[in-house]
Design an enzyme around this catalytic site. Structure first.
Site, mmCIF file in Angstrom:
data_model
loop_
_atom_site.group_PDB
_atom_site.id
_atom_site.type_symbol
_atom_site.label_atom_id
_atom_site.label_comp_id
_atom_site.label_asym_id
_atom_site.label_seq_id
_atom_site.Cartn_x
_atom_site.Cartn_y
_atom_site.Cartn_z
ATOM 1 N N GLY A 249 19.167 46.233 26.237
ATOM 2 C CA GLY A 249 20.034 45.594 25.253
ATOM 3 C C GLY A 249 20.288 44.166 25.722
ATOM 4 N NE ARG B 253 4.489 30.114 28.870
ATOM 5 C CZ ARG B 253 5.283 30.020 27.828
ATOM 6 N NH1 ARG B 253 4.796 29.606 26.674
ATOM 7 N NH2 ARG B 253 6.573 30.302 27.934
ATOM 8 C CG ASP C 23 -0.233 31.024 27.333
ATOM 9 O OD1 ASP C 23 0.067 32.149 26.895
ATOM 10 O OD2 ASP C 23 0.030 29.963 26.730
ATOM 11 C CE1 TYR D 227 11.619 39.800 21.270
ATOM 12 C CE2 TYR D 227 13.681 40.814 20.569
ATOM 13 C CZ TYR D 227 12.766 40.509 21.565
ATOM 14 O OH TYR D 227 12.990 40.934 22.860
ATOM 15 C CB THR E 21 17.244 36.259 30.888
ATOM 16 O OG1 THR E 21 16.942 36.389 29.481
ATOM 17 C CG2 THR E 21 17.430 37.649 31.486
ATOM 18 N N GLY F 43 14.473 35.277 34.570
ATOM 19 C CA GLY F 43 15.053 36.494 34.021
ATOM 20 C C GLY F 43 14.583 37.793 34.668
ATOM 21 C CG PHE G 214 15.936 36.826 25.235
ATOM 22 C CD1 PHE G 214 14.660 37.323 25.035
ATOM 23 C CD2 PHE G 214 16.884 37.010 24.230
ATOM 24 C CE1 PHE G 214 14.320 38.004 23.868
ATOM 25 C CE2 PHE G 214 16.558 37.689 23.057
ATOM 26 C CZ PHE G 214 15.273 38.184 22.875
HETATM 27 N N1 LIG Z 1 17.180 39.135 27.663
HETATM 28 C C1 LIG Z 1 17.333 40.098 26.791
HETATM 29 O O1 LIG Z 1 18.423 40.305 26.210
HETATM 30 C C2 LIG Z 1 16.188 41.031 26.505
HETATM 31 C C3 LIG Z 1 16.480 42.219 25.833
HETATM 32 C C4 LIG Z 1 15.429 43.078 25.553
HETATM 33 C C5 LIG Z 1 14.149 42.766 25.929
HETATM 34 N N2 LIG Z 1 13.885 41.591 26.591
HETATM 35 C C6 LIG Z 1 12.482 41.318 26.962
HETATM 36 O O2 LIG Z 1 12.431 41.091 28.347
HETATM 37 C C7 LIG Z 1 11.264 40.322 28.661
HETATM 38 C C8 LIG Z 1 11.632 39.204 29.625
HETATM 39 O O3 LIG Z 1 12.540 38.317 28.985
HETATM 40 P P1 LIG Z 1 13.783 37.660 29.730
HETATM 41 O O4 LIG Z 1 14.990 38.120 29.048
HETATM 42 O O5 LIG Z 1 13.665 37.810 31.196
HETATM 43 O O6 LIG Z 1 13.547 36.140 29.260
HETATM 44 P P2 LIG Z 1 13.244 34.783 30.069
HETATM 45 O O7 LIG Z 1 14.281 34.552 31.093
HETATM 46 O O8 LIG Z 1 13.038 33.759 29.026
HETATM 47 O O9 LIG Z 1 11.860 35.099 30.808
HETATM 48 C C9 LIG Z 1 10.642 35.217 30.093
HETATM 49 C C10 LIG Z 1 9.475 35.101 31.059
HETATM 50 O O10 LIG Z 1 8.247 35.275 30.306
HETATM 51 C C11 LIG Z 1 7.365 34.222 30.650
HETATM 52 N N3 LIG Z 1 6.473 33.944 29.516
HETATM 53 C C12 LIG Z 1 6.821 33.638 28.249
HETATM 54 N N4 LIG Z 1 5.717 33.416 27.516
HETATM 55 C C13 LIG Z 1 4.656 33.586 28.343
HETATM 56 C C14 LIG Z 1 3.255 33.486 28.179
HETATM 57 N N5 LIG Z 1 2.708 33.154 27.010
HETATM 58 N N6 LIG Z 1 2.446 33.721 29.247
HETATM 59 C C15 LIG Z 1 2.992 34.061 30.453
HETATM 60 N N7 LIG Z 1 4.304 34.167 30.674
HETATM 61 C C16 LIG Z 1 5.132 33.921 29.624
HETATM 62 C C17 LIG Z 1 8.250 33.035 31.006
HETATM 63 O O11 LIG Z 1 7.597 32.191 31.946
HETATM 64 P P3 LIG Z 1 6.895 30.784 31.608
HETATM 65 O O12 LIG Z 1 7.746 30.095 30.580
HETATM 66 O O13 LIG Z 1 6.878 30.093 32.947
HETATM 67 O O14 LIG Z 1 5.539 31.139 31.126
HETATM 68 C C18 LIG Z 1 9.395 33.750 31.736
HETATM 69 O O15 LIG Z 1 9.059 33.931 33.092
HETATM 70 C C19 LIG Z 1 10.700 39.870 27.316
HETATM 71 O O16 LIG Z 1 9.612 40.688 26.977
HETATM 72 C C20 LIG Z 1 11.864 40.080 26.350
HETATM 73 O O17 LIG Z 1 11.423 40.304 25.028
HETATM 74 C C21 LIG Z 1 14.887 40.723 26.885
#
Ligand SMILES: NC(=O)c1ccc[n+]([C@@H]2O[C@H](COP(=O)([O-])OP(=O)(O)OC[C@H]3O[C@@H](n4cnc5c(N)ncnc54)[C@H](OP(=O)(O)O)[C@@H]3O)[C@@H](O)[C@H]2O)c1
Length: 257
Positions: free
Chosen positions: A188, A38, A64, A157, A192, A17, A194
């Site tokens: 928003g 991780r 982690d 969340y 990903t 993502g 997510f």
């Molecule tokens: N997608 C959306 O709509 C959205 C909107 C607003 C905010 N966000 C925020 O954007 C950020 C990134 O999310 P994303 O949308 O890119 O989701 P994603 O594709 O699920 O990516 C999340 C990343 O965080 C890593 N991660 C999760 N838990 C972890 C841990 N305990 N230690 C180290 N790494 C960890 C995962 O890697 P591993 O599993 O390999 O550890 C993965 O690389 C998050 O903070 C999320 O809350 C997302």
């Protein structure tokens, strides 16, 4: 060429993502990388691909962020290479579950609180003093529009992202008198992994979240991060909220289905 070329950007959660897209964006602009997550194999594949495509240095460390000792080991590794990041992107985070509070899972809550709040704190507490000692750097916290308005069944969340908003403001205040800057970038709906993570692997439920409109792509947020980090040194953008055009807030969505 950007002032950030040949410096190092540290990105947490770089295997998927927004974190992964940010790694590619910075590498394409000649910034070296320090990545953690991780999933080791994924991180190795990403590092190999980025190195061969962009010729930058990529350091990886399986970490982690919920685990204080692992974060300290990550820091010790980076210090052993005599590297201080110029950019710290606190991106690792997740939503886990979507239930009314009275039906919620305590395990889900702990995972979100430990990752989104405590993980961000551990990483920032560990790496920020080195950046302050150099009197240079940028902290980017990935918040969310979920930190601006609470939606049904978002409860915990939402609370974690409200906390990121408060911490971003607090870090900014605590950096007064330094050259460091701090910004929360609040996306928003961004497609990903997510939603797959939120719905515990239920791909069809996850797909529905992005049906009938064009969501943000992780590259859009990587672009926003790059923009903020490249503002002139006297400009501190402290918050950037980014929605897809079809979405005006967490409730108002132009969904054509
Ligand atoms: N997608 C959306 O709509 C959205 C909107 C607003 C905010 N966000 C925020 O954007 C950020 C990134 O999310 P994303 O949308 O890119 O989701 P994603 O594709 O699920 O990516 C999340 C990343 O965080 C890593 N991660 C999760 N838990 C972890 C841990 N305990 N230690 C180290 N790494 C960890 C995962 O890697 P591993 O599993 O390999 O550890 C993965 O690389 C998050 O903070 C999320 O809350 C997302």
């Amino acid at each position: 060429m950007s002032d950030l070329a040949n410096t190092y950007a540290l990105i947490t959660g770089a295997t998927s993502g927004i974190g992964k897209a940010t790694a590619y964006k910075f590498a394409a602009n000649k910034v070296n990388l320090i990545l953690c997550a991780r999933r080791q194999e994924r991180m190795e594949d990403i590092a190999t691909d980025i190195t061969s495509r962009f010729g930058v240095e990529v350091l990886i460390h399986v970490t982690d962020v919920r685990n204080k000792q692992e974060v300290e080991a990550f820091h010790a590794y980076v210090q052993s290479q005599n590297i201080v990041p110029s950019v710290l992107v606190n991106n690792a985070g997740l939503a886990s579950g979507k239930d009314k509070l009275q039906a919620g899972s305590v395990d889900d809550w702990e995972q979100m609180i430990d990752t989104n709040i405590k993980g961000l704190l551990y990483v920032t507490r560990t790496f920020l003093p080195d950046m302050i000692a150099k009197n240079n750097g940028h902290v980017i916290n990935i918040g969310s529009t979920a930190g601006h308005l609470v939606y049904p069944e978002g409860n915990v969340y939402n609370a974690t992202k409200y906390a990121v908003k408060a911490l971003n403001e607090g870090i900014n205040l605590d950096l007064v008198g330094t050259n460091l800057r701090c910004c929360s970038i609040d996306p928003g709906a961004c497609e990903t992994e997510f939603s797959v993570v939120r719905f515990h692997g239920d791909e069809s439920k996850a797909k529905k979240v992005y049906e009938g409109f064009e969501p943000l792509h992780p590259e859009d947020i990587a672009d926003a991060i790059w923009y903020v980090c490249n503002a002139p040194k006297h400009v501190n953008i402290t918050n950037m909220v980014v929605y897809p055009t079809a979405q005006r807030n967490v409730f108002v969505m132009d969904r054509k289905v």
